[in-house]
Scaffold this motif. Sequence first.
Motif, PDB file in Angstrom:
ATOM      1  N   MET A 390       0.861  -1.020  -0.127  1.00 52.13           N
ATOM      2  CA  MET A 390      -0.143   0.078   0.572  1.00 52.13           C
ATOM      3  C   MET A 390       1.015   1.125   0.013  1.00 52.13           C
ATOM      4  SD  MET A 390      -3.264  -0.747  -0.798  1.00 52.13           S
ATOM      5  CE  MET A 390      -3.702   0.934  -0.591  1.00 52.13           C
ATOM      6  N   CYS A 394      -0.187   4.597  -2.831  1.00 44.73           N
ATOM      7  CA  CYS A 394      -0.278   5.456  -2.099  1.00 44.73           C
ATOM      8  C   CYS A 394       0.703   6.972  -2.665  1.00 44.73           C
ATOM      9  CB  CYS A 394      -0.253   5.651  -0.727  1.00 44.73           C
ATOM     10  SG  CYS A 394      -1.952   5.039   0.202  1.00 44.73           S
ATOM     11  N   GLN A 421      -7.041   7.855  -6.511  1.00 43.03           N
ATOM     12  CA  GLN A 421      -7.716   7.881  -5.417  1.00 43.03           C
ATOM     13  C   GLN A 421      -9.074   7.497  -5.716  1.00 43.03           C
ATOM     14  OE1 GLN A 421      -7.498   9.854  -1.304  1.00 43.03           O
ATOM     15  NE2 GLN A 421      -6.102  11.079  -2.549  1.00 43.03           N
ATOM     16  N   MET A 425     -10.637   3.698  -0.057  1.00 41.47           N
ATOM     17  CA  MET A 425      -9.637   4.501   0.572  1.00 41.47           C
ATOM     18  C   MET A 425      -9.785   4.783   1.469  1.00 41.47           C
ATOM     19  SD  MET A 425      -6.480   5.622  -2.422  1.00 41.47           S
ATOM     20  CE  MET A 425      -5.269   5.953  -1.436  1.00 41.47           C
ATOM     21  N   HIS A 430      -7.780   0.718   5.176  1.00 37.71           N
ATOM     22  CA  HIS A 430      -7.555   0.055   4.174  1.00 37.71           C
ATOM     23  C   HIS A 430      -6.360  -0.492   3.184  1.00 37.71           C
ATOM     24  CE1 HIS A 430      -9.258  -1.339   0.486  1.00 37.71           C
ATOM     25  NE2 HIS A 430      -8.276  -0.229   0.080  1.00 37.71           N
ATOM     26  N   ASN A 431      -6.271  -1.934   3.027  1.00 38.98           N
ATOM     27  CA  ASN A 431      -4.837  -2.904   2.330  1.00 38.98           C
ATOM     28  C   ASN A 431      -5.833  -3.151   1.094  1.00 38.98           C
ATOM     29  OD1 ASN A 431      -2.658  -3.860   1.458  1.00 38.98           O
ATOM     30  ND2 ASN A 431      -1.981  -3.940   3.367  1.00 38.98           N
ATOM     31  N   ARG A 432      -5.895  -2.861  -0.235  1.00 38.98           N
ATOM     32  CA  ARG A 432      -6.035  -3.404  -1.497  1.00 38.98           C
ATOM     33  C   ARG A 432      -6.081  -4.645  -1.466  1.00 38.98           C
ATOM     34  NH1 ARG A 432      -4.144  -3.387  -6.103  1.00 38.98           N
ATOM     35  NH2 ARG A 432      -2.683  -1.658  -6.470  1.00 38.98           N
TER      36      ARG A 432
END
Length: 569
Positions: A390, A394, A421, A425, A430-432
């Motif tokens: 992440m 980001c 974004q 988020m 959050h950590n996709r």
Amino acid sequence: AEDITPCARIEIQDPFEEAQRTFDECDGANGDRFDWSLDENSQLPLYEGSSTTVLQAHAALLHWYAAHGTLSQTDLDRLLSLLSNMLPVGHRLASSYNAALKILERYIINPITYHCCPIDCCLYRDTMSYHYASLTACLVCGEARYSTAGGTFPRKTFRYLPIEPCLRRMFANKNISSNLQQHATSCRVNASQKRMADIQDSPLWQELFSKTGDFEGDPRAIALALCSDGVNPFSRERIAYSMWPITLGLLNLPRSVRSLFSSLMLVGIVPGPHEPKNSDIYIEVVVDEILALTNKRLFDAVSGSSFQLKLKVVLNIMDYPGQNKVFYFGGAGAISGCSHCQIVGEHSKPLSKVVYFGSRAFLRDDDPLRKDTNFSEKELPCQSPVAKDMAFVCRNIAVYESGVTAAEQGRSFRTSGCKGQYATMKLPAHNRLNDVPVEPMHTIKDCVEHIVKLVGKSSADTTWSEKVLRDEAARGRSWPLRDAAPAAVNASNCKRKKNPPIHLSFQLLPEEITVAGRRLRSVRVPSGFGWKPVGGNLFMLGDGYALCVFQAALDGSQWVATSSSRLLA
């Protein structure tokens, strides 16, 4: 005097205030403690001696009516009239659709209707970040909000079913609330047996519900699975139409009922006829309510007391194109198209697609393909492509958004595969990369389909073979012929039926295709796993052969076609 900006003077409207007020009005003085038994229709029989109550009968009829979308209200009125003539005198069946709906009115959760930009740029609503509720045209594309100038009929709407009323009623029902909390017991049993039978036995689940986890050991916290994908409801009529349902799964429920249609929470449907150009504006509504519900107090019928609700989306169930649309990464066909690693592809003109030669790095150290110098990458890196995290996502999103021109953003996107974004988020922690599992269906199906097409269809279709040969020739690699066909026969002559078919060294002969088809038909798959062919030439069945190979690959078979010798082994 305190300096207040003009923006701060705008009264922020809570998008869920109306839904909450509607719910409170329906439940009356009961509030959270919604009691179905207080409704006399839940106790009255449909007629004297009937075991079906008035509430059950009308709920079943309206459910049947909703499940048959071609029926009109007039059709239901006729059915109710017909049933009324068949029932004994003194029955309590409604005489019309409106009368039946009035009986169930207090149980219906009213949706919130949002006006949308016709090309999905925005929803006309107010949030903490923007105020679009009073606009009459889109600020991005300039499209009008209403059908006519000065009119009140919107060009496109999105109907959203709020989550809070559903969760309140679930926890107010003792049986449902108990099912939502049963995972705390079942996890301990499976942990003592040292087996993982479900997601509730996974280390991630144990960490979430631990005393130091996000849910602080409260079994009433809700772990959600977000699902969104395109659906064509008119596929049988061969009508091109795409709508996008947005559903939430309750992972707290037992596995036996979790995926049932009745257990899923449909929160909205993005209307068609085309798939949304920007699904973010619709997902954002769900995200905003999840944030608003966190730490809100609900009544629990099991303990008989209120508690602070905690929610988290721990799983995103989407196919690869859906992930690309929701999470703004490159996706299929991009130079940096992988959602989980930093592998970089190369565009092939003959194939008109991006190929990833660096994927050889995932093979075993002793695999001969790692040392093959015929590839464009003569020296293969010792390590696999670096995994994304992440921090990487980001950082590159910030680089993309800082680009002043489209060319700068394009260079950033090609390098990292990250765009701007996205809505989820906003969710804490959050950590996709952890919340989105790798989706194998499109990857395996597409790859196997191309391999089988290349290996098994040499005599029926040479177009694909020609493209591959041109691509290989451009990279300085050639392939010999398998049979006695003259070497002078080239790709252009293959189209003439008078010439014998060409079989390259990696392609199967007709008799070998027969053997391979017999082997494919003998593959054993788990009961209920899916379609299994029972006859025919599998290499000529269109998409069927790819599906069969895909099933066999998931079943653990090691023969998946990488060469003719392996396929026949």
